[in-house]
Design a protein around this motif. Structure first.
Motif, PDB file in Angstrom:
ATOM      1  N   GLU A 159      23.361 -16.330 -10.599  1.00  0.00           N
ATOM      2  CA  GLU A 159      21.914 -16.097 -10.532  1.00  0.00           C
ATOM      3  C   GLU A 159      21.388 -16.310  -9.102  1.00  0.00           C
ATOM      4  O   GLU A 159      20.297 -15.886  -8.760  1.00  0.00           O
ATOM      5  N   ARG A 192      10.432 -10.371 -16.122  1.00  0.00           N
ATOM      6  CA  ARG A 192      11.699 -10.981 -15.693  1.00  0.00           C
ATOM      7  C   ARG A 192      12.237 -10.135 -14.558  1.00  0.00           C
ATOM      8  O   ARG A 192      12.934  -9.155 -14.760  1.00  0.00           O
ATOM      9  N   GLU A 240      18.878 -12.234 -11.830  1.00  0.00           N
ATOM     10  CA  GLU A 240      18.906 -12.382 -13.290  1.00  0.00           C
ATOM     11  C   GLU A 240      19.962 -11.474 -13.910  1.00  0.00           C
ATOM     12  O   GLU A 240      20.152 -10.349 -13.465  1.00  0.00           O
ATOM     13  N   ARG A 294      15.988 -14.655  -7.928  1.00  0.00           N
ATOM     14  CA  ARG A 294      17.012 -14.980  -8.928  1.00  0.00           C
ATOM     15  C   ARG A 294      17.681 -13.668  -9.345  1.00  0.00           C
ATOM     16  O   ARG A 294      16.998 -12.753  -9.792  1.00  0.00           O
TER      17      ARG A 294
END
Ligand code: ATP
Ligand code: MG
Length: 570
Positions: free
Chosen positions: A92, A151, A142, A140
């Motif tokens: 991540e 997100r 993800e 991040r």
């Protein structure tokens, strides 16, 4: 601002890549554009909303006594090695090297940085308590970036870090942040619930998440139907169902060729899933963990990770491992004779009578199995709470809903200060580790969540507090000089009053202008049309279908009144 000069970029069609309403509307209303997976550029309209949310956050943080700071986003690996998280963070983390091969990362969060600042700057208890915050871009990588900025891989976070001399101090710092978060989300027009969150693996002593109930939320929240109790499903305790007492029968091995899933088994044995013990196998930092829950239940992986004292890598075992551990094809795992390092048994299973489990032999199951007689293990709460479980506070029924996490507050304690030697000198001259808390708000996720809660079939319905503009003035016919002149006058006067106003002076039909105003979600619309001959204009709120016909003199009072209704200053 005049719309003819503005980069607006509204779209009539819904972009195919956007699955949820907020993502669709942010693209259609020209708030942002995608650059790469999980990476977005904010357009002028979207940026205005971001800045407004940031301003609300900033005001509430300052009011709570926190001080603004700005750390770098490029962070040296050494800090992360000190805390032990360089390896823990895994894929991540965006990692990079400079020209001299020194390792860095793009900050996914800043506990290490603020602990480092504290150890350099805080010497004495006299400097405590201290709370530093920043509004800054986080990175991040993800696993599944999705739903637009809900997100994403690059996002703006407000992160704050508190430093106290003792736990009582931390309690005060934490409750100030709790209060500030409530104010922030309320002012952004969000209805949110504060829920207990898991803090086990992070080693803290308390943690709460601010959740907005929504079908598109990636979290599940358990909450009580009578009292105030609410918790993330990861944390919510389950209640073991009490089974009707039976005499213990003798275990027997039964041939069950090709009968592998709980569905196959219920048909084969002509019974319900509640008569089975389901065995799931995980690999936790190279250790094999077998977890046994009732056939109709789901394992709560967070409870499992906490029970084994934490794990950096935790995943379901692959089929090769399952075969090795059970000596059988996948589908026949059971607790009897399994080669696992740790066997965890959900409390409910330990109370069941004469149930069915896999025999760790291809094509066989055991029937009349009983815990303690036929197998043993560590008994505890390892399953996911479900609707109908009992509330741990009042005993009434729990229900479960989906939620979006917009904020998180966390009592860290001394985890980072001890690891990184961040001490202060107390009243007695002794060096003690700083007691820390950390607090995060996702700014872009908050923006998307507000849209999830505030939209209709025509577009976004911004609350006045964070709308990109507060009023739009629309001359209906651009060829009509009286209409254009009156619209400009109203626009100028509103701007003078301090209203954030736009004039739609584009050479478009009124219908097109209304559509864009609705899509963008501007809270107040003033239309200057034919009625201007009598000195009247139309006033409409985005969240109402009423059209109010008002004189030009009345319009300014009406705008003022709306500010008052929304507890905003003008
Ligand atoms: P999640 O469980 O959703 O991944 P998290 O627990 O990793 O969130 P924190 O580390 O507590 O999140 O970060 C604080 C806040 O930052 C979250 O409450 C959320 O609002 C926001 N946030 C976290 N990850 C993302 C992301 N990938 N995109 C947008 N916002 C995010
Ligand atoms: Mg996360």
């Amino acid at each position: 601002m005049k719309l003819s000069k503005m980069l607006i970029g509204t779209l009539r069609e819904t972009p195919a890549e956007a699955e949820i309403v907020s993502h669709q509307l942010m693209l259609r209303a020209g708030m942002m554009r995608k650059m790469a997976s999980g990476i977005y550029n904010f357009m002028p309209l979207g940026l205005r909303v971001i800045k407004k949310i940031e301003d609300i956050v900033r005001e509430e943080m300052n009011k709570a006594g926190a001080q603004e700071f700005l750390a770098s986003a490029v962070l040296p690996s050494e800090l992360w090695k000190e805390s032990g998280r360089w390896d823990v963070f895994g894929p991540e983390m965006f990692r990079l090297k400079d020209r001299n091969e020194r390792e860095f990362c793009l900050g996914p969060t800043h506990e290490e940085v603020f602990t480092d600042i504290a150890r350099n700057e805080i010497k004495s208890y006299k400097q405590l308590p201290l709370n530093l915050y920043q509004i800054q871009t986080k990175y991040r990588d993800e696993r599944r970036p999705r739903f637009g900025v809900m997100r994403s891989r690059e996002f703006i976070m407000k992160d704050a870090y508190s430093f106290d001399k003792d736990n009582e101090g931390l309690d005060v710092s934490y409750s100030k942040m709790y209060e500030a978060y409530h104010n922030v989300f309320k002012r952004c027009g969000l209805i949110c619930k504060c829920v207990e969150a898991d803090s086990g693996a992070m080693g803290g002593s308390g943690s709460a998440e601010f959740m907005v109930q929504s079908e598109v939320g990636e979290d599940e929240i358990a909450f009580c139907t009578s009292c105030q109790y609410a918790a993330n499903i990861e944390k919510a305790p389950s209640t073991a169902e009490v089974m009707e007492k039976e005499d213990f029968n003798t275990i027997e091995k039964i041939s069950t060729p090709e009968v592998k899933t709980i569905d196959d088994l219920t048909k084969f044995f002509n019974t319900t899933a509640t008569k089975f013990g389901k065995t799931l196998i995980y690999i936790a930092d190279k250790k094999i963990v077998a977890v046994i829950v009732r056939g109709d239940r789901e394992v709560n992986e967070v409870k499992v990770i906490n029970a084994i004292g934490g794990a950096v890598d935790f995943e379901m075992a692959d089929s090769e491992t399952v075969k090795k551990v059970t000596n059988a094809e996948v589908g026949f795992a059971g607790p009897i004779g399994i080669k696992a390092d740790i066997i965890l048994i959900d409390e409910e299973v330990s109370n069941m009578y004469n149930f069915i489990v896999g025999a760790n032999e291809t094509g066989y199951h055991y029937v009349n199995v009983n815990y303690d007689i036929d197998f043993k293990g560590i008994v505890g709460d390892f399953r996911k709470a479900v609707k109908g479980d009992k509330c741990p506070k009042c005993g009434d029924l729990i229900t479960v809903d989906r939620g979006i996490e917009v904020g998180h507050i966390f009592k860290l304690g001394t985890k980072y200060s001890e690891a990184m030697g961040a001490n202060f000198i107390d009243e007695n001259g002794e060096a003690k580790p700083l007691i820390m808390g950390c607090y995060g708000i996702g700014v872009n996720r908050t923006m998307a969540t507000v849209i999830e809660q505030n939209h209709d079939e025509n577009g976004i319905v911004w609350p006045l507090s964070i709308a990109p503009y507060q009023v739009i003035v629309i001359p209906a016919v651009m060829k009509d000089e009286d209409q254009v002149k009156a619209a400009e006058d109203i626009y100028n006067k509103l701007a003078e009053m301090g209203v954030e106003v736009v004039l739609d002076d584009r050479d478009e039909r009124a219908g097109v202008k209304f559509k864009d105003a609705d899509l963008i979600g501007i809270p107040m619309r003033i239309t200057v049309g034919k009625k201007i001959k009598e000195g009247n204009v139309e006033f409409k709120l985005r969240n109402s279908s009423d059209l109010e016909v008002l004189s030009i003199e009345q319009i300014f009072e009406r705008v003022r009144e709306e500010f008052l209704n929304n507890q905003l200053k003008l």
